[in-house]
Design a protein around this motif. Structure first.
Motif, mmCIF file in Angstrom:
data_model
loop_
_atom_site.group_PDB
_atom_site.id
_atom_site.type_symbol
_atom_site.label_atom_id
_atom_site.label_comp_id
_atom_site.label_asym_id
_atom_site.label_seq_id
_atom_site.Cartn_x
_atom_site.Cartn_y
_atom_site.Cartn_z
ATOM 1 N N LEU A 168 -0.386 60.166 108.513
ATOM 2 C CA LEU A 168 0.840 60.902 108.220
ATOM 3 C C LEU A 168 1.589 60.314 107.035
ATOM 4 C CD1 LEU A 168 2.100 61.583 111.841
ATOM 5 C CD2 LEU A 168 1.728 63.337 110.094
ATOM 6 N N GLY A 169 1.737 58.993 107.034
ATOM 7 C CA GLY A 169 2.448 58.356 105.933
ATOM 8 C C GLY A 169 1.765 58.591 104.599
ATOM 9 N N ARG A 170 0.438 58.503 104.594
ATOM 10 C CA ARG A 170 -0.303 58.717 103.352
ATOM 11 C C ARG A 170 -0.169 60.163 102.877
ATOM 12 N NH1 ARG A 170 -4.032 55.809 106.507
ATOM 13 N NH2 ARG A 170 -4.229 53.621 105.875
ATOM 14 N N ALA A 171 -0.322 61.115 103.789
ATOM 15 C CA ALA A 171 -0.255 62.530 103.407
ATOM 16 C C ALA A 171 1.110 62.874 102.817
ATOM 17 C CB ALA A 171 -0.552 63.423 104.616
ATOM 18 N N PHE A 172 2.171 62.484 103.517
ATOM 19 C CA PHE A 172 3.506 62.813 103.020
ATOM 20 C C PHE A 172 3.881 61.957 101.818
ATOM 21 C CE2 PHE A 172 3.958 64.872 107.163
ATOM 22 C CZ PHE A 172 4.629 66.028 106.798
ATOM 23 N N GLY A 173 3.401 60.721 101.762
ATOM 24 C CA GLY A 173 3.690 59.871 100.618
ATOM 25 C C GLY A 173 3.048 60.393 99.340
ATOM 26 N N VAL A 174 1.769 60.768 99.408
ATOM 27 C CA VAL A 174 1.078 61.308 98.238
ATOM 28 C C VAL A 174 1.674 62.651 97.836
ATOM 29 C CG1 VAL A 174 -1.119 62.244 97.407
ATOM 30 C CG2 VAL A 174 -1.071 60.069 98.636
ATOM 31 N N HIS A 175 1.969 63.496 98.824
ATOM 32 C CA HIS A 175 2.580 64.781 98.503
ATOM 33 C C HIS A 175 3.920 64.594 97.811
ATOM 34 C CE1 HIS A 175 5.275 68.212 99.388
ATOM 35 N NE2 HIS A 175 4.227 68.903 99.010
ATOM 36 N N GLU A 176 4.743 63.694 98.339
ATOM 37 C CA GLU A 176 6.056 63.474 97.744
ATOM 38 C C GLU A 176 5.937 62.845 96.362
ATOM 39 O OE1 GLU A 176 10.324 63.502 97.637
ATOM 40 O OE2 GLU A 176 8.772 64.651 98.680
ATOM 41 N N LEU A 177 4.918 62.010 96.152
ATOM 42 C CA LEU A 177 4.696 61.442 94.824
ATOM 43 C C LEU A 177 4.429 62.545 93.809
ATOM 44 C CD1 LEU A 177 4.195 58.982 92.953
ATOM 45 C CD2 LEU A 177 1.792 59.100 93.648
ATOM 46 N N MET A 178 3.560 63.494 94.150
ATOM 47 C CA MET A 178 3.286 64.609 93.248
ATOM 48 C C MET A 178 4.499 65.505 93.109
ATOM 49 S SD MET A 178 -0.603 65.579 94.442
ATOM 50 C CE MET A 178 -0.860 66.697 93.061
ATOM 51 N N ASP A 179 5.147 65.764 94.239
ATOM 52 C CA ASP A 179 6.349 66.587 94.272
ATOM 53 C C ASP A 179 7.396 66.026 93.314
ATOM 54 O OD1 ASP A 179 7.693 68.733 96.254
ATOM 55 O OD2 ASP A 179 9.174 67.168 95.844
ATOM 56 N N GLN A 180 7.641 64.727 93.420
ATOM 57 C CA GLN A 180 8.676 64.113 92.613
ATOM 58 C C GLN A 180 8.206 63.799 91.199
ATOM 59 O OE1 GLN A 180 10.816 65.308 95.030
ATOM 60 N NE2 GLN A 180 11.994 63.952 93.713
ATOM 61 N N GLY A 181 6.900 63.813 90.981
ATOM 62 C CA GLY A 181 6.427 63.759 89.603
ATOM 63 C C GLY A 181 6.966 64.946 88.825
ATOM 64 N N GLY A 182 6.909 66.123 89.450
ATOM 65 C CA GLY A 182 7.516 67.304 88.830
ATOM 66 C C GLY A 182 9.021 67.193 88.743
ATOM 67 N N ALA A 183 9.630 66.607 89.775
ATOM 68 C CA ALA A 183 11.085 66.450 89.770
ATOM 69 C C ALA A 183 11.547 65.470 88.705
ATOM 70 C CB ALA A 183 11.559 65.978 91.147
ATOM 71 N N PHE A 184 10.666 64.532 88.314
ATOM 72 C CA PHE A 184 10.982 63.606 87.229
ATOM 73 C C PHE A 184 10.808 64.287 85.873
ATOM 74 C CE2 PHE A 184 9.272 60.477 84.154
ATOM 75 C CZ PHE A 184 10.399 59.686 83.999
ATOM 76 N N LEU A 185 9.700 65.005 85.700
ATOM 77 C CA LEU A 185 9.422 65.631 84.407
ATOM 78 C C LEU A 185 10.340 66.822 84.137
ATOM 79 C CD1 LEU A 185 5.524 65.554 84.523
ATOM 80 C CD2 LEU A 185 7.034 64.072 83.178
ATOM 81 N N GLY A 186 10.697 67.569 85.197
ATOM 82 C CA GLY A 186 11.553 68.739 85.013
ATOM 83 C C GLY A 186 12.885 68.420 84.365
ATOM 84 N N PRO A 187 13.646 67.457 84.890
ATOM 85 C CA PRO A 187 14.910 67.108 84.229
ATOM 86 C C PRO A 187 14.747 66.601 82.803
ATOM 87 C CG PRO A 187 14.913 66.332 86.488
ATOM 88 C CD PRO A 187 13.527 66.834 86.212
ATOM 89 N N LEU A 188 13.642 65.895 82.509
ATOM 90 C CA LEU A 188 13.405 65.471 81.129
ATOM 91 C C LEU A 188 13.209 66.682 80.225
ATOM 92 C CD1 LEU A 188 10.944 62.450 81.583
ATOM 93 C CD2 LEU A 188 13.398 62.371 81.080
ATOM 94 N N PHE A 189 12.432 67.639 80.719
ATOM 95 C CA PHE A 189 12.216 68.888 79.977
ATOM 96 C C PHE A 189 13.533 69.619 79.758
ATOM 97 C CE2 PHE A 189 11.411 73.508 80.304
ATOM 98 C CZ PHE A 189 10.612 73.693 79.185
ATOM 99 N N VAL A 190 14.337 69.700 80.814
ATOM 100 C CA VAL A 190 15.628 70.385 80.716
ATOM 101 C C VAL A 190 16.569 69.632 79.789
ATOM 102 C CG1 VAL A 190 17.703 71.010 82.031
ATOM 103 C CG2 VAL A 190 15.440 71.560 82.925
#
Length: 373
Positions: A128-150
């Motif tokens: 469970l920790g790995r699944a949600f951790g990896v998902h959140e890493l990818m999820d927040q990768g977009g959340a990091f790049l999106g504000p930079l783009f904006v």
């Protein structure tokens, strides 16, 4: 690669593009409302009520999000979630903007319990920790790049160009979501409404106390704009928060596999430090540290806390809906409180966070003592 990991990575890619879109827009939405004439109380109400609507609807989607109804809810939810923010480029009043922000939160609420329940089920195979951790890493990768783009778009043409540019990643995310269908695991042969253990409600009490003292970023962004931070700088600070979110989400998910719920002791601690640094700090260095700590608290909340729900409920969409609905109501109350106190003085809101988050920390002690996780 196992089918479980293929699903985690596929839905993670959708989430990366989705967060690129809506986190990129949400990072400047509080400041944008200020330019339209909104007050700090209205910003607090928009963030709080919007979050509440997004969380409250999860009670419904958690009950409906099993079997054949899962994917229609995912399609509807992602569409509302992703298309509302680009539409902000064409509004001229704080009330029209508020409506679109409500729709964005409503869309996220519709699709989140379904997605989380699917992730929890595959998490039984990969952890469970790995699944949600990896998902959140990818999820927040977009959340990091999106504000930079904006931030780049805002620097070139202001807030409206920043919102309009998000239409491209929004449409790409919806296309990929359509392609992901069919990779999801089969539904388990069990009742969706199995009785939840007592520890689930003890865990819920901890989450509610945390939410009451966790200032929404829209309130922090409103304060930063009033304190003289440039529009592009606010978006960069949000990008910093999302980068810390991604890092702590992965590390927290891995730690959950080893020490369980004890990992969550960091969540209220980081939140208690973040709000005073942003609201009472002087200058960009204090703001940056506060935003980084805020992102760390959010990352653990989005990964470890979600994994904990799956652990206690065996991946029930109903449990995710119930947990998220209650969490959203607490965040509504907390956002209204923070908006009101911030209107009186930013220091008042900072002291409120310092008072509430230690209560959340104490409420987690009995759960950890029971050896859960």
């Amino acid at each position: 690669m196992s089918s479980a990991w293929r699903f985690v990575l596929a839905i993670g890619l959708v989430s990366l593009l989705a967060d690129f879109t809506y986190e990129g827009g949400r990072g400047i939405s509080g400041a944008f409302l200020g330019t339209l004439g909104a007050t700090s109380l209205l910003v607090g109400a928009v963030s709080g009520v919007g979050e509440f609507l997004g969380y409250a609807v999860r009670l419904l989607s958690g009950q409906l999000g099993e079997g054949r109804r899962a994917w229609p809810l995912l399609y509807l939810g992602y569409s509302l979630n992703l298309l509302a923010l680009p539409a902000l480029a064409w509004v001229g009043s704080p009330y029209a903007a508020s409506l679109l922000l409500f729709l964005e939160r409503l869309g996220k609420g519709l699709r989140t319990p379904v997605r989380d329940a699917l992730l929890a089920r595959v998490g039984k195979e990969v952890g469970l920790g790995r699944a949600f951790g990896v998902h959140e890493l990818m999820d927040q990768g977009g959340a990091f790049l999106g504000p930079l783009f904006v931030a780049l778009a805002v620097a070139q043409g202001g807030y409206r160009l920043g919102f309009a540019a998000l239409l491209v990643p929004a449409l790409l995310a919806l296309f990929l979501l359509w392609r992901v269908r069919g990779l999801e695991p089969e539904d388990p042969s069990r009742s969706v409404r199995e009785p939840l253990p007592r520890t689930f409600f003890l865990y819920l009490a901890f989450a509610l106390l945390f939410a009451l003292g966790f200032a929404h970023f829209q309130i922090l962004a409103f304060h930063l704009e009033r304190s003289g931070a440039p529009p592009a700088g606010i978006s960069l600070l949000f990008a910093l928060a999302m980068g810390t979110d991604a890092l702590l989400a992965l590390l927290g998910g891995l730690a959950f596999e080893r020490v369980g719920f004890k990992t969550l002791f960091l969540v209220p601690l980081l939140a208690a430090l973040a709000t005073p640094l942003v609201l009472m700090g002087r200058g960009p260095w204090a703001w940056a540290l506060g935003c980084a700590l805020w992102g760390g608290a959010l990352g653990l909340q989005e990964s470890v806390m979600r994994a904990g729900v799956g652990y206690l409920s065996q991946g029930s969409a109903w449990a995710y809906g119930l947990f998220d609905g209650a969490f959203g109501f607490a965040w509504l109350l907390g956002s209204l409180l923070m908006g009101y106190l911030c209107a009186l003085s930013p220091a008042h809101a900072a002291w409120a966070a310092l008072a509430l988050e230690p209560l959340a920390l104490l409420s987690l002690v009995p759960l950890a003592r029971r050896g859960v996780g």
